[in-house]
Design a protein around this motif. Structure first.
Motif, PDB file in Angstrom:
ATOM      1  N   PRO A 152      21.274  26.512 -20.548  1.00 35.66           N
ATOM      2  CA  PRO A 152      20.941  25.325 -21.812  1.00 35.66           C
ATOM      3  C   PRO A 152      21.576  25.429 -22.958  1.00 35.66           C
ATOM      4  O   PRO A 152      20.633  26.522 -23.944  1.00 35.66           O
ATOM      5  CB  PRO A 152      19.421  23.945 -21.142  1.00 35.66           C
ATOM      6  CG  PRO A 152      19.206  25.541 -20.920  1.00 35.66           C
ATOM      7  CD  PRO A 152      19.980  26.567 -19.789  1.00 35.66           C
ATOM      8  N   GLY A 153      21.141  24.090 -23.677  1.00 36.56           N
ATOM      9  CA  GLY A 153      21.088  24.312 -25.405  1.00 36.56           C
ATOM     10  C   GLY A 153      19.915  24.739 -26.124  1.00 36.56           C
ATOM     11  O   GLY A 153      19.565  25.375 -26.577  1.00 36.56           O
ATOM     12  N   ASP A 154      18.801  25.150 -25.125  1.00 38.92           N
ATOM     13  CA  ASP A 154      17.742  25.072 -25.445  1.00 38.92           C
ATOM     14  C   ASP A 154      16.733  26.882 -25.994  1.00 38.92           C
ATOM     15  O   ASP A 154      17.158  27.086 -24.996  1.00 38.92           O
ATOM     16  CB  ASP A 154      16.490  24.530 -24.955  1.00 38.92           C
ATOM     17  CG  ASP A 154      14.813  24.779 -25.260  1.00 38.92           C
ATOM     18  OD1 ASP A 154      14.475  24.219 -26.286  1.00 38.92           O
ATOM     19  OD2 ASP A 154      14.300  25.933 -24.752  1.00 38.92           O
ATOM     20  N   SER A 155      16.989  27.176 -27.054  1.00 39.46           N
ATOM     21  CA  SER A 155      16.965  28.871 -27.142  1.00 39.46           C
ATOM     22  C   SER A 155      15.682  28.996 -26.086  1.00 39.46           C
ATOM     23  O   SER A 155      15.510  30.222 -25.578  1.00 39.46           O
ATOM     24  CB  SER A 155      16.123  28.573 -28.500  1.00 39.46           C
ATOM     25  OG  SER A 155      17.266  28.471 -29.481  1.00 39.46           O
ATOM     26  N   THR A 156      14.100  28.614 -25.604  1.00 32.66           N
ATOM     27  CA  THR A 156      13.882  29.225 -25.162  1.00 32.66           C
ATOM     28  C   THR A 156      13.904  29.568 -23.915  1.00 32.66           C
ATOM     29  O   THR A 156      13.821  30.096 -23.135  1.00 32.66           O
ATOM     30  CB  THR A 156      12.530  28.309 -25.492  1.00 32.66           C
ATOM     31  OG1 THR A 156      11.634  28.423 -26.303  1.00 32.66           O
ATOM     32  CG2 THR A 156      11.169  28.979 -24.570  1.00 32.66           C
ATOM     33  N   ASP A 157      14.830  27.728 -23.259  1.00 32.57           N
ATOM     34  CA  ASP A 157      15.181  28.281 -22.035  1.00 32.57           C
ATOM     35  C   ASP A 157      16.271  29.598 -21.968  1.00 32.57           C
ATOM     36  O   ASP A 157      16.382  29.984 -21.256  1.00 32.57           O
ATOM     37  CB  ASP A 157      16.112  27.092 -21.888  1.00 32.57           C
ATOM     38  CG  ASP A 157      14.571  25.687 -21.355  1.00 32.57           C
ATOM     39  OD1 ASP A 157      13.935  25.897 -20.945  1.00 32.57           O
ATOM     40  OD2 ASP A 157      15.057  24.826 -21.232  1.00 32.57           O
ATOM     41  N   ARG A 158      16.742  29.620 -22.698  1.00 27.49           N
ATOM     42  CA  ARG A 158      18.029  30.977 -22.872  1.00 27.49           C
ATOM     43  C   ARG A 158      17.611  32.539 -22.648  1.00 27.49           C
ATOM     44  O   ARG A 158      17.725  33.119 -21.813  1.00 27.49           O
ATOM     45  CB  ARG A 158      18.810  30.497 -24.406  1.00 27.49           C
ATOM     46  CG  ARG A 158      19.656  29.412 -24.194  1.00 27.49           C
ATOM     47  CD  ARG A 158      20.530  29.442 -25.253  1.00 27.49           C
ATOM     48  NE  ARG A 158      21.501  28.344 -24.988  1.00 27.49           N
ATOM     49  CZ  ARG A 158      22.551  28.412 -26.045  1.00 27.49           C
ATOM     50  NH1 ARG A 158      23.657  29.203 -26.552  1.00 27.49           N
ATOM     51  NH2 ARG A 158      24.011  26.892 -25.124  1.00 27.49           N
TER      52      ARG A 158
END
Length: 137
Positions: free
Chosen positions: A105-111
């Motif tokens: 997804p777009g969220d840096s932490t999730d990436r």
């Protein structure tokens, strides 16, 4: 009857041919997105095969005295390809954590978590990179 079968065959062929580039465009976009994010966090931040002693190496991010596999971190191209394959499958395909759900997804932490899970699937610990400090503790 022969005419309609020929037309139907032509239409089906045209539809299948036009669908092929769309899939490759989506893959290319995901590959670009993964590559851009990888570069934005400074890559792995560690070089593989440092201080090799019988296949066990060091990382500046590992706890004092801890050693990592010398193949870690993996080749950048292989890593990015594996992230893309895992995301397309919806889960980590092989290695440690096989089956762990995975998205990008777009969220840096999730990436970063997707990167961590893929890295672990490639049998490399997070301390073989500079990413541990980027993840929430």
């Amino acid at each position: 009857m022969k005419f309609s079968a020929a037309v139907l065959t032509s239409v089906l062929f045209a539809l299948s041919a036009s669908a092929a580039p769309a899939a490759s465009i989506e893959t290319r976009d995901l590959t670009g997105d993964v590559t851009n994010f990888f570069n934005s966090i400074g890559g792995f931040g560690v070089q593989a095969n440092v201080d090799n002693q019988g296949g066990s190496c060091t990382s500046p991010f590992a706890p004092a005295g801890a050693r990592i596999p010398c193949s870690c971190p993996p080749d950048q191209g292989a890593f990015i390809s594996t992230v893309v394959n895992n995301v397309n499958a919806g889960h980590v395909i092989s290695g440690n954590g096989a089956g762990t759900p995975l998205s990008f997804p777009g969220d840096s932490t999730d990436r970063l978590f997707a990167f961590r899970d893929t890295l672990q699937g490639m049998l490399c610990p997070i301390v073989s990179t500079a990413w541990a400090d980027l993840l929430p503790h």
